[in-house]
Motif scaffolding. Structure first.
Motif, PDB file in Angstrom:
ATOM      1  N   THR A 186     -70.998  41.702  45.818  1.00 28.28           N
ATOM      2  CA  THR A 186     -70.185  40.632  46.506  1.00 28.28           C
ATOM      3  C   THR A 186     -70.264  39.160  45.744  1.00 28.28           C
ATOM      4  OG1 THR A 186     -71.804  40.288  48.227  1.00 28.28           O
ATOM      5  CG2 THR A 186     -70.176  41.587  48.816  1.00 28.28           C
ATOM      6  N   ASP A 187     -71.715  38.904  45.442  1.00 28.07           N
ATOM      7  CA  ASP A 187     -72.192  37.947  44.459  1.00 28.07           C
ATOM      8  C   ASP A 187     -71.207  37.681  43.240  1.00 28.07           C
ATOM      9  OD1 ASP A 187     -73.593  36.643  46.516  1.00 28.07           O
ATOM     10  OD2 ASP A 187     -75.618  37.884  45.753  1.00 28.07           O
ATOM     11  N   TRP A 188     -71.176  38.919  42.518  1.00 29.03           N
ATOM     12  CA  TRP A 188     -70.623  39.048  41.322  1.00 29.03           C
ATOM     13  C   TRP A 188     -69.292  38.708  41.445  1.00 29.03           C
ATOM     14  CZ3 TRP A 188     -71.210  38.896  36.151  1.00 29.03           C
ATOM     15  CH2 TRP A 188     -70.050  39.307  35.330  1.00 29.03           C
ATOM     16  N   ASN A 189     -68.496  39.297  42.445  1.00 30.50           N
ATOM     17  CA  ASN A 189     -67.014  38.992  42.799  1.00 30.50           C
ATOM     18  C   ASN A 189     -66.887  37.531  42.994  1.00 30.50           C
ATOM     19  OD1 ASN A 189     -66.599  41.622  42.356  1.00 30.50           O
ATOM     20  ND2 ASN A 189     -66.709  41.919  44.739  1.00 30.50           N
ATOM     21  N   GLU A 190     -67.723  36.926  43.267  1.00 28.44           N
ATOM     22  CA  GLU A 190     -67.908  35.359  43.586  1.00 28.44           C
ATOM     23  C   GLU A 190     -67.335  34.739  42.200  1.00 28.44           C
ATOM     24  OE1 GLU A 190     -69.812  31.989  45.876  1.00 28.44           O
ATOM     25  OE2 GLU A 190     -71.060  34.055  46.198  1.00 28.44           O
ATOM     26  N   LEU A 191     -67.923  35.157  41.071  1.00 29.19           N
ATOM     27  CA  LEU A 191     -67.701  34.454  39.777  1.00 29.19           C
ATOM     28  C   LEU A 191     -66.338  34.633  39.426  1.00 29.19           C
ATOM     29  CD1 LEU A 191     -71.002  35.145  38.104  1.00 29.19           C
ATOM     30  CD2 LEU A 191     -70.416  33.215  39.121  1.00 29.19           C
TER      31      LEU A 191
END
Length: 271
Positions: free
Chosen positions: A151-156
């Motif tokens: 989910t954090d990677w998708n934020e980028l």
């Protein structure tokens, strides 16, 4: 390259290409026997060591469109007209390079130069040559306690599962890129999202500007010398086939990752 790079990724391991990224030129090795123009002492060593009689002639091309940093260059490892094929010289003092050697980022030209050990160590000191050159660090770190959440990677909003990030001091911000058939592809980065992730993942906040990169492959995150990113890009470009790179490119990536996993040391907390 660093003293002990992952298998298969030595100095100048990439192939030629026209792609660039905000921050650095592709890691390119000239064909054996192709001489580089202007192989005398560089202005950095001239200033740092007090040498006043050097006639400096450099021919490092600029990236089209004014992209602010180049890496590697067609001159990677200077060579004289009468040198045997494959000879590489320190671009500072012209000593013949034997085996692994260090790299220096030229902040004026936004390029990287090969350097013998002595010249490399000279520029590990802050402010050497007026701050023009910076030695590329050799450390490789990871933080196994904090794998990157999907989910954090998708934020980028990066459109691939593998990318690298570094702080470009000329722009005053983090830049991002990832391997592609044409070399490095630059991608826009949500800087607010990056700041949020840097607060949550201490490794992201460890970057030394211009000389280190955060390398991400799925949930794995490493802090590595920036020249290793471009060595990988060049290696993948040579093997790339089809849409996803093909079997040889995947094998090259796995070798690179295996080397990182073996060499990486755990990030020291509380620094």
């Amino acid at each position: 390259m660093t003293e002990n790079p992952p298998e298969g990724f030595g100095p100048g391991g990439g192939g030629p290409g026209a792609a660039g990224v905000t921050g650095l030129r592709r890691f390119v090795k000239r064909p054996s026997g192709t001489p580089a123009p202007g192989t005398q002492v560089s202005p950095g060593v001239q200033e740092a060591l007090g040498t006043r009689e050097a006639d400096v002639r450099r021919s490092s091309p600029q990236v089209p469109g004014g992209l602010p940093v180049q890496l590697g260059g067609q001159r990677l490892g200077s060579q004289r007209q009468d040198d045997p094929p494959g000879t590489e010289r320190c671009e500072m003092c012209q000593t013949i390079l034997d085996g692994w050697h260090g790299h220096l980022v030229d902040l004026d030209k936004r390029s990287i130069a090969c350097a013998c050990r002595a010249c490399y160590l000279l520029f590990t000191h802050e402010g050497a040559a007026g701050g023009r050159y910076k030695a590329v660090p050799e450390r490789i770190c990871h933080d196994p306690a904090r794998p990157l959440a999907g989910t954090d990677w998708n934020e980028l909003q990066i459109p691939v599962a593998m990318a690298f990030f570094f702080f470009n001091s000329a722009l005053g911000r983090v830049a991002a890129g990832y391997p592609s058939p044409g070399g490095v592809t630059e991608c826009e980065l949500d800087l607010e999202a990056w700041d949020r992730l840097a607060a949550a993942y201490p490794l992201l906040d460890e970057l030394t500007p211009d000389t280190e990169a955060i390398f991400v492959n799925k949930d794995e995150v490493f802090l590595i010398p920036i020249d290793m990113c471009y060595s990988l890009v060049g290696e993948l470009r040579m093997y790339w086939q089809g849409f996803d790179g093909g079997a040889e490119a995947r094998e090259a990536l796995e070798k690179f990752l295996a080397g990182l996993r073996r060499r990486a040391v755990v990030l020291e907390r509380g620094r």
